[in-house]
Design an enzyme around this catalytic site. Structure first.
Site, mmCIF file in Angstrom:
data_model
loop_
_atom_site.group_PDB
_atom_site.id
_atom_site.type_symbol
_atom_site.label_atom_id
_atom_site.label_comp_id
_atom_site.label_asym_id
_atom_site.label_seq_id
_atom_site.Cartn_x
_atom_site.Cartn_y
_atom_site.Cartn_z
ATOM 1 N N ARG A 86 -25.820 -40.255 -20.645
ATOM 2 C CA ARG A 86 -26.312 -41.138 -19.583
ATOM 3 C C ARG A 86 -25.723 -42.530 -19.803
ATOM 4 N NH1 ARG A 86 -31.619 -44.318 -19.321
ATOM 5 N NH2 ARG A 86 -31.504 -45.122 -17.213
ATOM 6 N N HIS A 130 -28.648 -50.935 -14.198
ATOM 7 C CA HIS A 130 -29.417 -51.157 -15.428
ATOM 8 C C HIS A 130 -29.431 -52.665 -15.692
ATOM 9 C CE1 HIS A 130 -30.749 -49.112 -19.372
ATOM 10 N NE2 HIS A 130 -30.921 -50.397 -19.565
ATOM 11 N N GLU A 175 -35.716 -48.725 -15.090
ATOM 12 C CA GLU A 175 -36.846 -49.589 -15.445
ATOM 13 C C GLU A 175 -36.961 -50.803 -14.517
ATOM 14 O OE1 GLU A 175 -36.624 -50.512 -19.627
ATOM 15 O OE2 GLU A 175 -36.773 -48.428 -20.214
ATOM 16 N N ASN A 304 -38.809 -43.161 -19.158
ATOM 17 C CA ASN A 304 -38.442 -43.812 -20.420
ATOM 18 C C ASN A 304 -39.738 -44.112 -21.169
ATOM 19 O OD1 ASN A 304 -35.933 -43.818 -19.256
ATOM 20 N ND2 ASN A 304 -35.728 -46.039 -19.155
ATOM 21 N N TYR A 306 -41.428 -45.383 -25.078
ATOM 22 C CA TYR A 306 -41.269 -45.837 -26.459
ATOM 23 C C TYR A 306 -42.598 -45.966 -27.197
ATOM 24 C CZ TYR A 306 -36.448 -46.826 -25.246
ATOM 25 O OH TYR A 306 -35.142 -46.679 -24.851
ATOM 26 N N GLU A 381 -34.976 -41.969 -21.649
ATOM 27 C CA GLU A 381 -34.838 -42.808 -22.852
ATOM 28 C C GLU A 381 -36.017 -42.565 -23.771
ATOM 29 O OE1 GLU A 381 -34.409 -47.060 -22.397
ATOM 30 O OE2 GLU A 381 -33.016 -46.797 -20.721
#
Ligand code: IFM
Length: 479
Positions: A86, A130, A175, A304, A306, A381
Protein backbone atom coordinates in the site's frame (compact mmCIF):
# COMPACT_ATOMS: atom_id res chain seq x y z
CA UNK A 1 -15.26 -15.05 22.60
CA UNK A 2 -15.55 -11.68 24.35
CA UNK A 3 -13.05 -8.88 24.37
CA UNK A 4 -11.80 -9.64 27.84
CA UNK A 5 -11.19 -13.32 27.18
CA UNK A 6 -7.68 -14.24 26.20
CA UNK A 7 -6.27 -17.35 24.66
CA UNK A 8 -2.73 -18.69 24.55
CA UNK A 9 -0.60 -16.84 22.04
CA UNK A 10 1.59 -19.85 21.44
CA UNK A 11 -0.82 -21.79 19.21
CA UNK A 12 -0.48 -21.53 15.42
CA UNK A 13 -3.38 -19.75 13.74
CA UNK A 14 -4.16 -20.29 10.06
CA UNK A 15 -5.48 -17.36 8.04
CA UNK A 16 -7.74 -17.76 4.99
CA UNK A 17 -5.70 -18.73 1.89
CA UNK A 18 -6.56 -15.55 -0.01
CA UNK A 19 -5.76 -13.24 2.94
CA UNK A 20 -3.66 -10.31 1.74
CA UNK A 21 -0.36 -9.74 3.55
CA UNK A 22 1.29 -6.41 2.95
CA UNK A 23 3.10 -3.38 4.24
CA UNK A 24 2.15 0.27 3.89
CA UNK A 25 3.85 3.62 3.34
CA UNK A 26 2.88 7.16 2.32
CA UNK A 27 4.42 9.45 -0.29
CA UNK A 28 5.65 12.35 1.84
CA UNK A 29 7.02 10.00 4.47
CA UNK A 30 9.34 8.10 2.13
CA UNK A 31 9.75 9.55 -1.35
CA UNK A 32 12.02 12.59 -0.96
CA UNK A 33 12.84 14.18 -4.37
CA UNK A 34 10.73 17.06 -3.18
CA UNK A 35 11.65 19.40 -6.00
CA UNK A 36 12.28 16.98 -8.84
CA UNK A 37 10.49 16.72 -12.18
CA UNK A 38 8.04 19.52 -11.59
CA UNK A 39 6.85 18.58 -8.11
CA UNK A 40 5.75 21.66 -6.16
CA UNK A 41 5.36 22.04 -2.38
CA UNK A 42 2.55 20.36 -0.55
CA UNK A 43 1.27 21.62 2.78
CA UNK A 44 3.70 19.22 4.47
CA UNK A 45 6.69 20.76 2.65
CA UNK A 46 5.61 24.18 3.86
CA UNK A 47 4.84 22.99 7.39
CA UNK A 48 8.06 21.01 7.84
CA UNK A 49 10.07 23.99 6.64
CA UNK A 50 8.38 26.25 9.21
CA UNK A 51 10.62 26.50 12.28
CA UNK A 52 9.24 24.82 15.37
CA UNK A 53 6.64 22.64 13.65
CA UNK A 54 8.55 19.38 13.27
CA UNK A 55 11.02 17.78 15.67
CA UNK A 56 14.56 19.11 15.13
CA UNK A 57 13.52 20.82 11.88
CA UNK A 58 13.30 17.53 10.00
CA UNK A 59 11.68 17.64 6.55
CA UNK A 60 10.66 15.18 3.84
CA UNK A 61 13.03 16.74 1.29
CA UNK A 62 15.04 13.53 1.03
CA UNK A 63 13.08 11.25 3.38
CA UNK A 64 14.33 7.74 2.63
CA UNK A 65 14.80 8.56 -1.04
CA UNK A 66 12.27 5.99 -2.19
CA UNK A 67 11.75 8.04 -5.38
CA UNK A 68 15.21 6.94 -6.52
CA UNK A 69 15.41 3.64 -4.65
CA UNK A 70 11.97 2.18 -5.34
CA UNK A 71 13.45 -0.77 -7.25
CA UNK A 72 15.54 -1.73 -4.24
CA UNK A 73 12.49 -1.34 -2.00
CA UNK A 74 10.36 -3.58 -4.23
CA UNK A 75 13.18 -6.11 -4.26
CA UNK A 76 13.17 -6.08 -0.45
CA UNK A 77 9.43 -6.76 -0.39
CA UNK A 78 9.88 -9.51 -2.90
CA UNK A 79 12.69 -11.13 -0.90
CA UNK A 80 10.44 -10.98 2.16
CA UNK A 81 7.68 -12.69 0.16
CA UNK A 82 5.06 -9.99 0.77
CA UNK A 83 1.95 -10.19 -1.39
CA UNK A 84 0.76 -6.57 -1.37
CA UNK A 85 2.04 -3.03 -0.98
CA UNK A 86 0.00 0.00 0.00
CA UNK A 87 1.48 3.33 -1.09
CA UNK A 88 0.12 6.81 -1.68
CA UNK A 89 0.40 9.14 -4.64
CA UNK A 90 1.81 12.61 -4.07
CA UNK A 91 -0.79 14.96 -5.55
CA UNK A 92 1.87 17.69 -5.96
CA UNK A 93 4.00 15.33 -8.01
CA UNK A 94 1.33 14.40 -10.54
CA UNK A 95 -0.70 17.64 -10.64
CA UNK A 96 1.54 20.29 -9.08
CA UNK A 97 -0.93 23.13 -8.72
CA UNK A 98 -3.76 20.83 -7.72
CA UNK A 99 -5.54 21.84 -10.90
CA UNK A 100 -5.19 21.40 -14.63
CA UNK A 101 -3.14 18.91 -16.58
CA UNK A 102 -1.00 16.17 -15.12
CA UNK A 103 2.78 16.11 -15.18
CA UNK A 104 3.80 13.08 -17.18
CA UNK A 105 7.05 12.49 -15.30
CA UNK A 106 5.13 12.38 -12.03
CA UNK A 107 2.68 9.81 -13.34
CA UNK A 108 5.54 7.86 -14.91
CA UNK A 109 7.15 7.40 -11.50
CA UNK A 110 4.04 5.65 -10.18
CA UNK A 111 3.70 3.65 -13.41
CA UNK A 112 7.25 2.37 -13.00
CA UNK A 113 6.66 1.59 -9.34
CA UNK A 114 3.45 -0.32 -10.12
CA UNK A 115 5.07 -2.21 -12.99
CA UNK A 116 7.96 -3.20 -10.75
CA UNK A 117 5.51 -4.44 -8.11
CA UNK A 118 3.45 -6.41 -10.60
CA UNK A 119 6.57 -7.98 -12.09
CA UNK A 120 7.51 -9.12 -8.57
CA UNK A 121 4.03 -10.58 -7.98
CA UNK A 122 3.16 -7.90 -5.41
CA UNK A 123 -0.31 -6.42 -5.56
CA UNK A 124 -0.34 -2.60 -5.55
CA UNK A 125 -2.88 -0.85 -3.31
CA UNK A 126 -2.99 2.84 -4.12
CA UNK A 127 -4.10 5.60 -1.76
CA UNK A 128 -4.92 8.88 -3.48
CA UNK A 129 -4.53 11.20 -0.52
CA UNK A 130 -2.35 10.74 2.53
CA UNK A 131 -2.37 14.32 3.92
CA UNK A 132 -0.18 16.12 1.35
CA UNK A 133 -2.45 18.74 -0.21
CA UNK A 134 -0.77 20.86 -2.91
CA UNK A 135 0.13 24.16 -1.24
CA UNK A 136 -1.61 26.12 -4.01
CA UNK A 137 -4.93 24.56 -3.00
CA UNK A 138 -4.28 25.44 0.64
CA UNK A 139 -3.57 29.01 -0.46
CA UNK A 140 -7.05 29.03 -1.99
CA UNK A 141 -8.53 27.97 1.35
CA UNK A 142 -7.68 24.25 1.59
CA UNK A 143 -10.11 21.60 2.79
CA UNK A 144 -12.41 24.09 4.56
CA UNK A 145 -13.37 25.20 1.02
CA UNK A 146 -15.72 23.21 -1.18
CA UNK A 147 -13.56 23.73 -4.27
CA UNK A 148 -10.86 21.48 -2.75
CA UNK A 149 -13.30 18.56 -2.73
CA UNK A 150 -14.07 19.26 -6.39
CA UNK A 151 -10.37 19.41 -7.25
CA UNK A 152 -9.90 16.08 -5.45
CA UNK A 153 -12.52 14.50 -7.73
CA UNK A 154 -10.62 15.78 -10.79
CA UNK A 155 -7.33 14.49 -9.40
CA UNK A 156 -8.87 11.06 -8.76
CA UNK A 157 -9.99 10.89 -12.41
CA UNK A 158 -6.54 11.84 -13.63
CA UNK A 159 -4.75 9.17 -11.57
CA UNK A 160 -7.36 6.55 -12.50
CA UNK A 161 -6.87 7.30 -16.20
CA UNK A 162 -3.14 6.85 -15.84
CA UNK A 163 -3.00 3.76 -13.60
CA UNK A 164 -6.42 2.14 -13.80
CA UNK A 165 -5.22 -0.47 -16.27
CA UNK A 166 -2.77 -1.88 -13.70
CA UNK A 167 -3.98 -1.04 -10.18
CA UNK A 168 -7.02 -2.87 -8.87
CA UNK A 169 -7.11 -1.67 -5.25
CA UNK A 170 -7.87 2.00 -4.61
CA UNK A 171 -8.31 4.04 -1.46
CA UNK A 172 -9.56 7.61 -1.61
CA UNK A 173 -8.44 9.20 1.68
CA UNK A 174 -6.18 8.10 4.49
CA UNK A 175 -7.33 9.04 8.00
CA UNK A 176 -9.39 12.13 7.12
CA UNK A 177 -9.80 12.72 10.88
CA UNK A 178 -6.13 13.71 11.02
CA UNK A 179 -6.40 15.93 7.92
CA UNK A 180 -9.38 17.81 9.36
CA UNK A 181 -8.78 17.93 13.08
CA UNK A 182 -5.00 17.81 13.49
CA UNK A 183 -4.49 19.95 10.37
CA UNK A 184 -7.13 22.64 10.97
CA UNK A 185 -8.15 22.12 14.63
CA UNK A 186 -5.20 21.47 16.92
CA UNK A 187 -2.68 22.59 14.30
CA UNK A 188 -0.10 19.91 15.10
CA UNK A 189 -0.23 18.73 11.49
CA UNK A 190 -0.05 20.69 8.24
CA UNK A 191 -1.32 23.24 7.44
CA UNK A 192 -1.17 24.03 11.15
CA UNK A 193 -4.39 26.02 11.53
CA UNK A 194 -6.27 26.22 14.84
CA UNK A 195 -9.81 27.04 13.85
CA UNK A 196 -12.49 24.67 15.07
CA UNK A 197 -15.11 25.69 12.55
CA UNK A 198 -12.61 25.42 9.70
CA UNK A 199 -11.85 21.89 10.95
CA UNK A 200 -15.53 20.92 10.77
CA UNK A 201 -15.82 22.45 7.31
CA UNK A 202 -12.70 20.50 6.30
CA UNK A 203 -14.28 17.29 7.60
CA UNK A 204 -17.34 17.86 5.46
CA UNK A 205 -15.33 18.63 2.34
CA UNK A 206 -13.19 15.55 2.91
CA UNK A 207 -16.41 13.52 3.03
CA UNK A 208 -17.60 15.23 -0.14
CA UNK A 209 -14.20 14.78 -1.81
CA UNK A 210 -14.32 11.09 -0.98
CA UNK A 211 -17.71 10.78 -2.69
CA UNK A 212 -16.60 12.74 -5.75
CA UNK A 213 -13.41 10.68 -5.82
CA UNK A 214 -15.31 7.39 -5.76
CA UNK A 215 -17.60 8.61 -8.55
CA UNK A 216 -14.58 9.56 -10.66
CA UNK A 217 -12.87 6.24 -9.98
CA UNK A 218 -15.96 4.20 -10.82
CA UNK A 219 -16.32 6.09 -14.11
CA UNK A 220 -12.72 5.40 -15.13
CA UNK A 221 -11.84 2.01 -13.66
CA UNK A 222 -12.65 -1.55 -14.71
CA UNK A 223 -15.71 -3.00 -12.98
CA UNK A 224 -13.69 -5.41 -10.84
CA UNK A 225 -11.71 -2.63 -9.14
CA UNK A 226 -11.84 -2.58 -5.34
CA UNK A 227 -12.59 0.82 -3.81
CA UNK A 228 -12.12 1.74 -0.17
CA UNK A 229 -11.46 4.55 2.29
CA UNK A 230 -8.96 4.23 5.16
CA UNK A 231 -10.32 5.48 8.47
CA UNK A 232 -8.45 5.60 11.76
CA UNK A 233 -11.48 4.45 13.66
CA UNK A 234 -11.16 5.17 17.37
CA UNK A 235 -12.05 2.35 19.72
CA UNK A 236 -13.43 4.60 22.43
CA UNK A 237 -13.65 3.33 25.98
CA UNK A 238 -15.30 5.21 28.86
CA UNK A 239 -13.07 5.40 31.95
CA UNK A 240 -16.00 4.31 34.13
CA UNK A 241 -19.55 3.15 33.34
CA UNK A 242 -21.00 6.39 34.76
CA UNK A 243 -23.55 8.13 32.49
CA UNK A 244 -21.18 11.13 32.21
CA UNK A 245 -18.27 9.00 31.01
CA UNK A 246 -20.54 7.08 28.64
CA UNK A 247 -21.62 10.40 27.17
CA UNK A 248 -17.98 11.46 26.82
CA UNK A 249 -17.34 8.24 24.85
CA UNK A 250 -20.40 8.87 22.69
CA UNK A 251 -19.16 12.38 21.81
CA UNK A 252 -15.73 11.11 20.78
CA UNK A 253 -17.27 8.29 18.78
CA UNK A 254 -19.42 10.91 17.00
CA UNK A 255 -16.64 13.35 16.05
CA UNK A 256 -13.97 10.67 15.65
CA UNK A 257 -15.82 7.89 13.84
CA UNK A 258 -19.42 8.55 12.89
CA UNK A 259 -18.56 11.91 11.31
CA UNK A 260 -17.07 9.77 8.49
CA UNK A 261 -19.08 6.57 8.74
CA UNK A 262 -22.37 8.51 8.74
CA UNK A 263 -22.02 10.32 5.41
CA UNK A 264 -19.85 7.71 3.69
CA UNK A 265 -21.76 4.58 4.66
CA UNK A 266 -25.20 5.82 5.71
CA UNK A 267 -25.72 9.03 3.73
CA UNK A 268 -26.20 11.42 6.68
CA UNK A 269 -24.41 13.10 9.56
CA UNK A 270 -25.37 11.71 12.97
CA UNK A 271 -27.95 13.88 14.73
CA UNK A 272 -25.99 13.81 17.99
CA UNK A 273 -22.86 15.18 16.26
CA UNK A 274 -24.87 18.10 14.86
CA UNK A 275 -26.29 18.75 18.33
CA UNK A 276 -22.88 18.48 20.07
CA UNK A 277 -21.39 21.07 17.71
CA UNK A 278 -24.42 23.37 17.35
CA UNK A 279 -22.72 26.04 19.52
CA UNK A 280 -19.90 26.17 16.96
CA UNK A 281 -21.66 26.03 13.59
CA UNK A 282 -25.06 25.52 11.98
CA UNK A 283 -23.42 23.28 9.34
CA UNK A 284 -24.86 25.47 6.59
CA UNK A 285 -21.80 24.61 4.50
CA UNK A 286 -23.48 21.22 3.88
CA UNK A 287 -25.51 21.63 0.69
CA UNK A 288 -28.52 19.57 -0.33
CA UNK A 289 -27.37 16.28 -1.77
CA UNK A 290 -23.83 16.44 -0.37
CA UNK A 291 -24.18 13.51 2.01
CA UNK A 292 -25.72 11.45 -0.75
CA UNK A 293 -22.67 12.22 -2.87
CA UNK A 294 -20.45 11.08 0.01
CA UNK A 295 -22.49 7.88 0.27
CA UNK A 296 -21.03 5.83 -2.57
CA UNK A 297 -20.97 2.04 -2.58
CA UNK A 298 -17.59 0.77 -1.37
CA UNK A 299 -16.06 -2.67 -1.85
CA UNK A 300 -14.10 -2.57 1.41
CA UNK A 301 -13.75 -0.49 4.53
CA UNK A 302 -10.08 -0.07 5.41
CA UNK A 303 -9.30 0.38 9.10
CA UNK A 304 -6.15 1.82 10.67
CA UNK A 305 -5.68 0.87 14.31
CA UNK A 306 -2.87 1.46 16.81
CA UNK A 307 -4.27 2.04 20.33
CA UNK A 308 -7.58 2.54 22.12
CA UNK A 309 -8.98 5.91 23.24
CA UNK A 310 -9.96 6.11 26.93
CA UNK A 311 -12.10 9.09 27.92
CA UNK A 312 -14.00 10.55 30.84
CA UNK A 313 -16.18 13.54 31.53
CA UNK A 314 -14.27 16.49 32.98
CA UNK A 315 -16.24 19.31 34.56
CA UNK A 316 -15.87 22.60 32.70
CA UNK A 317 -12.78 24.37 33.97
CA UNK A 318 -11.63 21.17 35.71
CA UNK A 319 -8.15 19.80 35.27
CA UNK A 320 -7.66 17.44 32.32
CA UNK A 321 -5.84 14.14 32.88
CA UNK A 322 -2.25 13.53 31.77
CA UNK A 323 -2.06 12.11 28.27
CA UNK A 324 0.67 11.98 25.64
CA UNK A 325 -1.68 12.07 22.70
CA UNK A 326 -3.51 14.92 21.01
CA UNK A 327 -6.55 14.72 23.27
CA UNK A 328 -5.94 17.41 25.84
CA UNK A 329 -3.86 19.80 23.74
CA UNK A 330 -4.35 23.57 23.95
CA UNK A 331 -6.38 23.69 20.75
CA UNK A 332 -8.61 20.66 20.85
CA UNK A 333 -8.98 18.45 17.78
CA UNK A 334 -12.35 17.30 19.20
CA UNK A 335 -15.04 19.93 18.52
CA UNK A 336 -18.13 19.44 20.67
CA UNK A 337 -16.17 17.48 23.25
CA UNK A 338 -14.82 20.34 25.34
CA UNK A 339 -15.73 18.53 28.58
CA UNK A 340 -13.99 15.30 27.69
CA UNK A 341 -10.65 14.25 29.16
CA UNK A 342 -8.32 11.71 27.54
CA UNK A 343 -6.53 9.08 29.61
CA UNK A 344 -3.66 6.75 28.94
CA UNK A 345 -4.65 3.15 29.47
CA UNK A 346 -2.33 1.44 31.95
CA UNK A 347 0.27 -1.10 30.89
CA UNK A 348 2.83 -1.43 28.15
CA UNK A 349 3.37 1.42 25.68
CA UNK A 350 5.18 1.87 22.41
CA UNK A 351 7.81 4.55 21.78
CA UNK A 352 4.95 6.87 20.78
CA UNK A 353 3.59 6.49 24.33
CA UNK A 354 0.60 4.64 22.89
CA UNK A 355 -0.79 1.84 25.08
CA UNK A 356 -0.67 -1.64 23.53
CA UNK A 357 -4.14 -3.19 23.55
CA UNK A 358 -5.00 -5.74 20.85
CA UNK A 359 -8.37 -6.49 22.48
CA UNK A 360 -9.48 -3.04 21.30
CA UNK A 361 -8.75 -4.07 17.70
CA UNK A 362 -10.91 -7.15 18.16
CA UNK A 363 -13.71 -5.00 19.60
CA UNK A 364 -13.36 -2.46 16.80
CA UNK A 365 -13.56 -5.09 14.07
CA UNK A 366 -16.51 -6.97 15.56
CA UNK A 367 -18.44 -3.77 16.31
CA UNK A 368 -17.83 -2.28 12.85
CA UNK A 369 -18.79 -5.54 11.13
CA UNK A 370 -21.99 -5.74 13.16
CA UNK A 371 -22.93 -2.20 12.14
CA UNK A 372 -22.09 -2.68 8.45
CA UNK A 373 -22.82 -6.32 7.64
CA UNK A 374 -21.75 -7.37 4.15
CA UNK A 375 -18.96 -4.78 3.93
CA UNK A 376 -15.57 -6.57 4.04
CA UNK A 377 -12.86 -5.01 6.19
CA UNK A 378 -9.13 -4.75 5.69
CA UNK A 379 -6.52 -3.52 8.16
CA UNK A 380 -4.77 -0.83 6.14
CA UNK A 381 -2.39 0.13 8.97
CA UNK A 382 -1.23 -1.38 12.22
CA UNK A 383 2.23 -1.39 13.74
CA UNK A 384 4.41 0.18 16.37
CA UNK A 385 7.39 2.47 16.92
CA UNK A 386 10.14 1.25 19.22
CA UNK A 387 13.64 2.45 20.08
CA UNK A 388 15.49 0.16 17.69
CA UNK A 389 19.22 -0.30 18.03
CA UNK A 390 21.64 -1.48 15.40
CA UNK A 391 23.88 -4.18 16.85
CA UNK A 392 27.64 -4.19 16.21
CA UNK A 393 27.11 -6.87 13.55
CA UNK A 394 24.69 -4.55 11.69
CA UNK A 395 21.51 -6.46 12.54
CA UNK A 396 18.46 -4.98 14.26
CA UNK A 397 16.69 -7.16 16.79
CA UNK A 398 13.19 -5.81 17.58
CA UNK A 399 11.28 -8.48 19.49
CA UNK A 400 8.84 -5.89 20.90
CA UNK A 401 7.60 -4.98 17.41
CA UNK A 402 7.14 -8.63 16.47
CA UNK A 403 5.26 -9.22 19.74
CA UNK A 404 3.03 -6.21 19.05
CA UNK A 405 2.20 -7.36 15.52
CA UNK A 406 1.73 -10.94 16.64
CA UNK A 407 -0.77 -9.95 19.34
CA UNK A 408 -2.70 -7.75 16.92
CA UNK A 409 -2.77 -10.41 14.22
CA UNK A 410 -4.07 -12.80 16.82
CA UNK A 411 -6.89 -10.31 17.50
CA UNK A 412 -7.61 -10.17 13.75
CA UNK A 413 -7.69 -13.96 13.64
CA UNK A 414 -10.09 -14.03 16.58
CA UNK A 415 -12.34 -11.56 14.77
CA UNK A 416 -12.30 -13.73 11.62
CA UNK A 417 -13.14 -16.77 13.75
CA UNK A 418 -16.07 -14.78 15.18
CA UNK A 419 -17.39 -14.28 11.63
CA UNK A 420 -15.88 -10.91 10.65
CA UNK A 421 -14.90 -10.72 6.99
CA UNK A 422 -11.33 -9.35 7.21
CA UNK A 423 -9.53 -9.57 3.87
CA UNK A 424 -5.99 -8.47 4.66
CA UNK A 425 -3.42 -6.78 6.88
CA UNK A 426 -0.94 -4.05 5.95
CA UNK A 427 1.86 -3.57 8.44
CA UNK A 428 2.79 0.05 9.09
CA UNK A 429 5.39 0.50 7.84
CA UNK A 430 7.66 -1.10 5.28
CA UNK A 431 10.48 1.34 6.09
CA UNK A 432 11.49 3.66 8.90
CA UNK A 433 10.31 7.05 7.69
CA UNK A 434 9.29 10.66 8.36
CA UNK A 435 6.81 10.37 11.23
CA UNK A 436 5.14 13.75 10.66
CA UNK A 437 5.67 16.19 13.57
CA UNK A 438 8.06 13.69 15.18
CA UNK A 439 10.34 13.84 12.14
CA UNK A 440 12.67 10.86 11.97
CA UNK A 441 12.69 10.39 15.75
CA UNK A 442 10.17 7.53 15.72
CA UNK A 443 10.82 4.34 13.79
CA UNK A 444 7.83 2.28 12.62
CA UNK A 445 9.62 0.30 9.90
CA UNK A 446 9.94 -3.43 9.50
CA UNK A 447 13.05 -2.41 7.61
CA UNK A 448 15.60 -0.21 9.37
CA UNK A 449 16.91 2.81 7.47
CA UNK A 450 20.24 4.38 8.31
CA UNK A 451 19.44 8.06 7.82
CA UNK A 452 23.06 8.91 6.99
CA UNK A 453 23.64 6.31 4.30
CA UNK A 454 19.99 5.40 3.53
CA UNK A 455 21.02 1.77 3.77
CA UNK A 456 18.08 -0.60 4.35
CA UNK A 457 18.30 -3.53 6.80
CA UNK A 458 15.30 -5.75 7.49
CA UNK A 459 14.79 -6.00 11.26
CA UNK A 460 14.19 -9.35 12.93
CA UNK A 461 10.45 -8.54 12.99
CA UNK A 462 10.51 -8.26 9.18
CA UNK A 463 11.86 -11.80 8.89
CA UNK A 464 9.25 -13.06 11.34
CA UNK A 465 6.42 -11.23 9.51
CA UNK A 466 7.71 -12.52 6.17
CA UNK A 467 7.34 -16.09 7.38
CA UNK A 468 3.78 -15.41 8.53
CA UNK A 469 2.99 -13.80 5.17
CA UNK A 470 4.53 -16.64 3.17
CA UNK A 471 2.81 -19.42 5.09
CA UNK A 472 -0.44 -17.70 6.09
CA UNK A 473 0.17 -19.16 9.54
CA UNK A 474 0.59 -17.01 12.61
CA UNK A 475 3.16 -18.38 14.99
CA UNK A 476 4.74 -16.78 18.02
CA UNK A 477 7.94 -14.85 17.26
CA UNK A 478 10.96 -16.96 18.12
CA UNK A 479 9.05 -20.25 17.81
O1 IFM B 1 2.82 7.35 10.19
C1 IFM B 1 1.45 7.41 10.40
C2 IFM B 1 0.70 7.28 9.10
O2 IFM B 1 1.09 8.23 8.18
C3 IFM B 1 -0.79 7.44 9.33
N1 IFM B 1 -1.24 6.56 10.38
C4 IFM B 1 -0.50 6.51 11.61
C5 IFM B 1 0.98 6.30 11.32
C6 IFM B 1 1.77 6.26 12.64
O3 IFM B 1 1.60 7.45 13.35
Amino acid sequence: MTASETRPLTAIRSFPPDFLWGTATAAYQIEGAAREHGRTPSIWDTFSHTPGKVFAGHTGDVAVDHYHRFREDVRLMSELGLGAYRFSVSWSRVQPTGRGPAVQQGLDFYRRLVDELLAAGIEPALTLYHWDLPQELEDLGGWPERSTAERFGDYAALVADALGDRVKRWTTLNEPWCSAFLGYGSGVHAPGRTDTVAALRAAHHLNLGHGLGVQALRAALPADSQLAVSLNLHEVRPLTPSPEDLDAARRIDAVGNRIWLGPMLEGAYPEDLLADTAHLTDWSFVRDGDTLTSHQPLDLLAVNYYTPTVVSHVARGGEKPQDDGHGNSEHSPWPGAEDVGFHRAPGERTAMGWPVDPSALYDLLTRTAARYPGLPLVISENGAAYEDEVRPDGTVHDPQRAAYVHAHLDAVHRAIAAGVDVRGYFLWSLLDNFEWSYGYAKRFGAVHVDYDTLERTPKSSAHWYARVARTGELHAPGS
